[in-house]
Scaffold this active site. Structure first.
Site, PDB file in Angstrom:
ATOM      1  N   ASP A   1       0.871  -1.161   0.000  1.00 40.13           N
ATOM      2  CA  ASP A   1       0.000   0.000   0.000  1.00 40.13           C
ATOM      3  C   ASP A   1       0.923   1.229   0.000  1.00 40.13           C
ATOM      4  O   ASP A   1       2.118   1.105   0.301  1.00 40.13           O
ATOM      5  CB  ASP A   1      -0.875  -0.030   1.262  1.00 40.13           C
ATOM      6  CG  ASP A   1      -1.621   1.261   1.486  1.00 40.13           C
ATOM      7  OD1 ASP A   1      -2.342   1.692   0.570  1.00 40.13           O
ATOM      8  OD2 ASP A   1      -1.469   1.840   2.583  1.00 40.13           O
TER       9      ASP A   1
ATOM     10  N   ASP B   1      -0.138   5.164   0.925  1.00 42.53           N
ATOM     11  CA  ASP B   1      -0.392   6.112   2.014  1.00 42.53           C
ATOM     12  C   ASP B   1      -0.488   5.390   3.354  1.00 42.53           C
ATOM     13  O   ASP B   1      -1.248   4.437   3.509  1.00 42.53           O
ATOM     14  CB  ASP B   1      -1.702   6.871   1.759  1.00 42.53           C
ATOM     15  CG  ASP B   1      -1.592   7.831   0.589  1.00 42.53           C
ATOM     16  OD1 ASP B   1      -0.646   8.619   0.556  1.00 42.53           O
ATOM     17  OD2 ASP B   1      -2.475   7.780  -0.291  1.00 42.53           O
TER      18      ASP B   1
ATOM     19  N   ASP C   1      -1.489  -0.637   6.040  1.00 44.96           N
ATOM     20  CA  ASP C   1      -1.792  -0.101   7.366  1.00 44.96           C
ATOM     21  C   ASP C   1      -3.280  -0.103   7.670  1.00 44.96           C
ATOM     22  O   ASP C   1      -3.689   0.371   8.736  1.00 44.96           O
ATOM     23  CB  ASP C   1      -1.254   1.332   7.492  1.00 44.96           C
ATOM     24  CG  ASP C   1      -2.008   2.307   6.587  1.00 44.96           C
ATOM     25  OD1 ASP C   1      -2.209   1.976   5.398  1.00 44.96           O
ATOM     26  OD2 ASP C   1      -2.394   3.388   7.060  1.00 44.96           O
TER      27      ASP C   1
END
Length: 235
Positions: free
Chosen positions: A29, A31, A186
Site C-alpha cells: 500500500d 499512504d 496499514d
C-alpha cells in the site's frame, strides 16, 4: 510463501546480497505504509468539507476511510449518496491536495533502504493503492522511488479496496503465484483484500488503523516500524 525463491533468481556476484527474501513479490500500500501522508489527507478532506458546506470530519473519521478509492471514501465519510455532491467534494479535495495545502508528505524513515534491500535480494516490488494514477505518479516523482516498482494498480484502474481486484491484476501481470506474494498495508482494507484470496499479509501499526483491527484479519506479522518490517520480510 516460498523461502527458496532466491535459488531461482541468483544475483550477480558483483551485487551479492546475503539476505534472502521470504517472498518473490512484495506488494505495498502507499499512504500510511510507505508515505507518512495521513495528516495531509485529513487536512485536505477538512478543506473540501468546508468549501462544500459539509460538516468538518475529525482526524479519526477521515483516518477510517483512508485506503478506499476517493469517491467511495467520500460517500462513506459524509454518509451521502448524491453523486453530484460527492463529485464536488472530490474536486475540492484534489484541488487542496495539489495546490493549496502545504502539509508535508515524507516517506517513513528507512523506506528507501528497505526498497533497495528488497530489490538487491531479487524481489519484485509492486504498489496497490487507493490513490489515482496521477496521484501515485506525482508521489513517485516527488520521492524518486518509482524505479523500484515493476507494476502498480491505482483506484482508477481497479475495483476499490477491500476488493482483491488490484492484487489479482498484479499477480496476473507479473506471473507470480499467490503463495509467493505478500501484501503490506496499514488498513483493514489492505488486510481484507489479501485474506480474501489467501495471500500472506503484513500489517503496519504506524498508519491509520488500530492494531487490534489489523490483528483481527490474521496477518502473518504486525510490525511497528520500517525496520521491523524489513526483519519480517527476510529470513
Amino acid at each position: 510463501m516460498n523461502s527458496d525463491n532466491q535459488a531461482a533468481n541468483p544475483q550477480p556476484s558483483h551485487s551479492f546480497c546475503e539476505k534472502q527474501s521470504r517472498y518473490k513479490l512484495v506488494i505495498f500500500d502507499w499512504d500510511g505504509t510507505l508515505m507518512d501522508s495521513a495528516d495531509k489527507i485529513v487536512s485536505c478532506m477538512q478543506i473540501a468539507a468546508k468549501q462544500c458546506a459539509m460538516p468538518i470530519p475529525t482526524y479519526e473519521e477521515v483516518g477510517h476511510i483512508i485506503g478506499i478509492s476517493l469517491k467511495p471514501a467520500i460517500k462513506q465519510l459524509f454518509k451521502i449518496q448524491d453523486d453530484e455532491l460527492a463529485e464536488r467534494l472530490v474536486q475540492a479535495y484534489k484541488e487542496a491536495f495539489v495546490t493549496s495545502d502545504t502539509t508535508p508528505c515524507p516517506l517513513f524513515e528507512g523506506v528507501n533502504q528497505l526498497l533497495s534491500n528488497l530489490k538487491e535480494a531479487g524481489c519484485t516490488l509492486a504498489v496497490a493503492t487507493g490513490k489515482a494514477r496521477r496521484g501515485l505518479d506525482r508521489a513517485w516523482k516527488q520521492t524518486g522511488t518509482g524505479h523500484f516498482f515493476s507494476a502498480s494498480r491505482t483506484a482508477d484502474e481497479a475495483e476499490s479496496k477491500p476488493s482483491s481486484d488490484m492484487l489479482l491484476q498484479l499477480l496476473d501481470e507479473l506471473g507470480i503465484g499467490i503463495e509467493d506474494a505478500v501484501m503490506i498495508g496499514d488498513t483493514t482494507y489492505d488486510m481484507q483484500m489479501a485474506k480474501t484470496i489467501g495471500m500472506d499479509r503484513i500489517g503496519v501499526s504506524y498508519g491509520v488503523h488500530a492494531q487490534v483491527h489489523l490483528e483481527a484479519l490474521s496477518p502473518v506479522a504486525l510490525v511497528h516500524s520500517i525496520s521491523e518490517l524489513e526483519t519480517a520480510l527476510f529470513t
